[in-house]
Design a protein around this motif. Structure first.
Motif, PDB file in Angstrom:
ATOM      1  N   ALA A 168      40.264 -47.272  30.303  1.00 18.30           N
ATOM      2  CA  ALA A 168      40.397 -46.171  31.254  1.00 18.30           C
ATOM      3  C   ALA A 168      41.355 -45.143  30.662  1.00 18.30           C
ATOM      4  O   ALA A 168      42.535 -45.438  30.437  1.00 18.30           O
ATOM      5  N   VAL A 169      40.850 -43.942  30.412  1.00 20.71           N
ATOM      6  CA  VAL A 169      41.629 -42.868  29.802  1.00 20.71           C
ATOM      7  C   VAL A 169      41.866 -41.797  30.850  1.00 20.71           C
ATOM      8  O   VAL A 169      40.923 -41.339  31.507  1.00 20.71           O
ATOM      9  N   THR A 170      43.130 -41.393  31.002  1.00 22.32           N
ATOM     10  CA  THR A 170      43.498 -40.373  31.983  1.00 22.32           C
ATOM     11  C   THR A 170      44.185 -39.224  31.268  1.00 22.32           C
ATOM     12  O   THR A 170      45.394 -39.290  30.994  1.00 22.32           O
ATOM     13  N   PRO A 171      43.447 -38.166  30.920  1.00 24.71           N
ATOM     14  CA  PRO A 171      44.081 -37.001  30.304  1.00 24.71           C
ATOM     15  C   PRO A 171      44.566 -36.026  31.380  1.00 24.71           C
ATOM     16  O   PRO A 171      43.972 -35.903  32.451  1.00 24.71           O
ATOM     17  N   THR A 172      45.647 -35.340  31.066  1.00 22.69           N
ATOM     18  CA  THR A 172      46.206 -34.323  31.964  1.00 22.69           C
ATOM     19  C   THR A 172      45.993 -32.960  31.337  1.00 22.69           C
ATOM     20  O   THR A 172      46.318 -32.741  30.164  1.00 22.69           O
ATOM     21  N   THR A 173      45.448 -32.012  32.133  1.00 20.37           N
ATOM     22  CA  THR A 173      45.117 -30.685  31.613  1.00 20.37           C
ATOM     23  C   THR A 173      45.321 -29.627  32.691  1.00 20.37           C
ATOM     24  O   THR A 173      45.408 -29.941  33.887  1.00 20.37           O
ATOM     25  N   CYS A 174      45.388 -28.374  32.236  1.00 17.60           N
ATOM     26  CA  CYS A 174      45.465 -27.235  33.154  1.00 17.60           C
ATOM     27  C   CYS A 174      44.139 -26.496  33.254  1.00 17.60           C
ATOM     28  O   CYS A 174      44.033 -25.503  33.978  1.00 17.60           O
ATOM     29  N   ARG A 175      43.133 -26.972  32.522  1.00 25.86           N
ATOM     30  CA  ARG A 175      41.832 -26.313  32.530  1.00 25.86           C
ATOM     31  C   ARG A 175      41.117 -26.545  33.848  1.00 25.86           C
ATOM     32  O   ARG A 175      41.371 -27.503  34.571  1.00 25.86           O
ATOM     33  N   ARG A 176      40.173 -25.629  34.139  1.00 26.51           N
ATOM     34  CA  ARG A 176      39.429 -25.697  35.389  1.00 26.51           C
ATOM     35  C   ARG A 176      38.091 -26.409  35.223  1.00 26.51           C
ATOM     36  O   ARG A 176      37.628 -27.081  36.136  1.00 26.51           O
ATOM     37  N   ASP A 177      37.446 -26.227  34.061  1.00 27.92           N
ATOM     38  CA  ASP A 177      36.143 -26.854  33.838  1.00 27.92           C
ATOM     39  C   ASP A 177      36.343 -28.333  33.498  1.00 27.92           C
ATOM     40  O   ASP A 177      36.243 -28.748  32.354  1.00 27.92           O
ATOM     41  N   VAL A 178      36.642 -29.088  34.526  1.00 29.60           N
ATOM     42  CA  VAL A 178      37.001 -30.496  34.343  1.00 29.60           C
ATOM     43  C   VAL A 178      35.808 -31.311  33.863  1.00 29.60           C
ATOM     44  O   VAL A 178      35.949 -32.211  33.031  1.00 29.60           O
ATOM     45  N   GLU A 179      34.604 -30.976  34.343  1.00 27.20           N
ATOM     46  CA  GLU A 179      33.429 -31.790  34.008  1.00 27.20           C
ATOM     47  C   GLU A 179      33.132 -31.743  32.510  1.00 27.20           C
ATOM     48  O   GLU A 179      33.020 -32.769  31.842  1.00 27.20           O
ATOM     49  N   GLY A 180      33.002 -30.541  31.960  1.00 25.50           N
ATOM     50  CA  GLY A 180      32.750 -30.426  30.534  1.00 25.50           C
ATOM     51  C   GLY A 180      33.920 -30.891  29.695  1.00 25.50           C
ATOM     52  O   GLY A 180      33.747 -31.458  28.611  1.00 25.50           O
ATOM     53  N   PHE A 181      35.116 -30.678  30.206  1.00 29.37           N
ATOM     54  CA  PHE A 181      36.313 -31.105  29.490  1.00 29.37           C
ATOM     55  C   PHE A 181      36.371 -32.627  29.393  1.00 29.37           C
ATOM     56  O   PHE A 181      36.758 -33.188  28.368  1.00 29.37           O
ATOM     57  N   GLY A 182      35.968 -33.306  30.449  1.00 27.86           N
ATOM     58  CA  GLY A 182      35.952 -34.764  30.418  1.00 27.86           C
ATOM     59  C   GLY A 182      34.991 -35.313  29.384  1.00 27.86           C
ATOM     60  O   GLY A 182      35.268 -36.338  28.745  1.00 27.86           O
ATOM     61  N   GLN A 183      33.865 -34.628  29.173  1.00 28.08           N
ATOM     62  CA  GLN A 183      32.917 -35.052  28.150  1.00 28.08           C
ATOM     63  C   GLN A 183      33.506 -34.901  26.749  1.00 28.08           C
ATOM     64  O   GLN A 183      33.266 -35.744  25.874  1.00 28.08           O
ATOM     65  N   ASP A 184      34.284 -33.845  26.536  1.00 28.91           N
ATOM     66  CA  ASP A 184      34.932 -33.666  25.230  1.00 28.91           C
ATOM     67  C   ASP A 184      35.935 -34.788  24.964  1.00 28.91           C
ATOM     68  O   ASP A 184      36.001 -35.328  23.853  1.00 28.91           O
ATOM     69  N   VAL A 185      36.698 -35.119  25.978  1.00 35.07           N
ATOM     70  CA  VAL A 185      37.680 -36.196  25.819  1.00 35.07           C
ATOM     71  C   VAL A 185      36.973 -37.524  25.587  1.00 35.07           C
ATOM     72  O   VAL A 185      37.376 -38.324  24.731  1.00 35.07           O
ATOM     73  N   ARG A 186      35.910 -37.749  26.319  1.00 36.03           N
ATOM     74  CA  ARG A 186      35.160 -38.996  26.159  1.00 36.03           C
ATOM     75  C   ARG A 186      34.578 -39.112  24.744  1.00 36.03           C
ATOM     76  O   ARG A 186      34.615 -40.177  24.125  1.00 36.03           O
ATOM     77  N   GLY A 187      34.057 -38.004  24.215  1.00 34.94           N
ATOM     78  CA  GLY A 187      33.512 -38.028  22.864  1.00 34.94           C
ATOM     79  C   GLY A 187      34.579 -38.332  21.825  1.00 34.94           C
ATOM     80  O   GLY A 187      34.343 -39.101  20.878  1.00 34.94           O
ATOM     81  N   ALA A 188      35.766 -37.747  21.982  1.00 32.54           N
ATOM     82  CA  ALA A 188      36.850 -38.011  21.037  1.00 32.54           C
ATOM     83  C   ALA A 188      37.307 -39.462  21.101  1.00 32.54           C
ATOM     84  O   ALA A 188      37.561 -40.098  20.066  1.00 32.54           O
ATOM     85  N   VAL A 189      37.372 -40.001  22.292  1.00 30.02           N
ATOM     86  CA  VAL A 189      37.803 -41.399  22.451  1.00 30.02           C
ATOM     87  C   VAL A 189      36.755 -42.346  21.883  1.00 30.02           C
ATOM     88  O   VAL A 189      37.085 -43.332  21.210  1.00 30.02           O
TER      89      VAL A 189
END
Length: 212
Positions: A168-189
């Motif tokens: 379970a990965v919990t990134p903290t961000t100030c960005r608004r496009d959370v959905e696409g941002f989560g996919q980027d984090v998931r790909g990196a992990v």
């Protein structure tokens, strides 16, 4: 007069002391099974408790049997009164029902402890050799995955935990496009997880936290 020339390919050997890139580990089912068995969590405490209780009960029964055969019963266990009580008590007696329920519950608890895997101390890594067992601490793996998530642009910080076979990965961000941002984090992990080459398959869940 014709002269035939034979050309030979010359293979140049690397100079002495040159470093060669190590070959990637080959997938071996025997090596994977050996690593999983080596780092399988054990239930030592419940096993020791049950074994100790059974050993004490066996010694008590043995002492009662030998003393009775010798004509000098110890009577550490009041089995005469127990037999008399059992012969005069109905199955519908509340004390019998409560005792049966407690015994059944205790057996189910011990069975669940034996079947449910414990928390692993090490995460097995592929080596390709059954005689070479490699493992990583779960904390080291979660730190590596959290670091991989922090490399994604826009991530302020990240935290990773291991729950069963899910990271379970919990990134903290100030960005608004959370959905696409989560996919980027998931790909990196997932890329970092594939580079670790763990023996067992693990899932990755990403829960983006917005920082305001």
């Amino acid at each position: 007069m014709t002269t035939h020339e034979t050309r030979r390919d010359v293979v140049q050997e690397p100079p002495s002391g040159a470093h060669r890139l190590p070959a990637p580990p080959q997938h071996s089912r025997a090596a994977d099974r050996a690593a999983v068995r080596a780092f399988r969590p054990s239930r030592r405490v419940p096993a020791v408790v049950v074994a100790t209780l059974l050993a004490l009960l066996s010694l008590l029964v043995l002492a009662e049997t030998i003393s009775a055969l010798a004509g000098r019963p110890l009577r550490l266990i009041p089995y005469d009164r127990m037999l008399a009580w059992a012969g005069s008590t109905l199955w519908s007696d509340p004390r019998v029902l409560v005792g049966a329920a407690v015994t059944t519950l205790l057996g189910l608890v011990l069975l669940a402890i034996a079947l449910v895997p414990g928390r692993p101390r090490m995460v097995p890594v592929r080596s390709g050799d059954p005689d070479l067992i490699i493992g990583l601490r779960p904390r080291s793996v979660t730190r590596a995955l959290a670091h991989a998530a922090e490399q994604v642009p826009g991530v302020r910080s990240a935290r990773a935990t291991l729950r069963g076979h899910t990271f379970a990965v919990t990134p903290t961000t100030c960005r608004r496009d959370v959905e696409g941002f989560g996919q980027d984090v998931r790909g990196a992990v997932l890329t970092r997880l594939a580079a670790l080459d763990l023996v067992e398959p693990y899932r990755v869940s990403v829960n983006v936290r917005e920082q305001r």
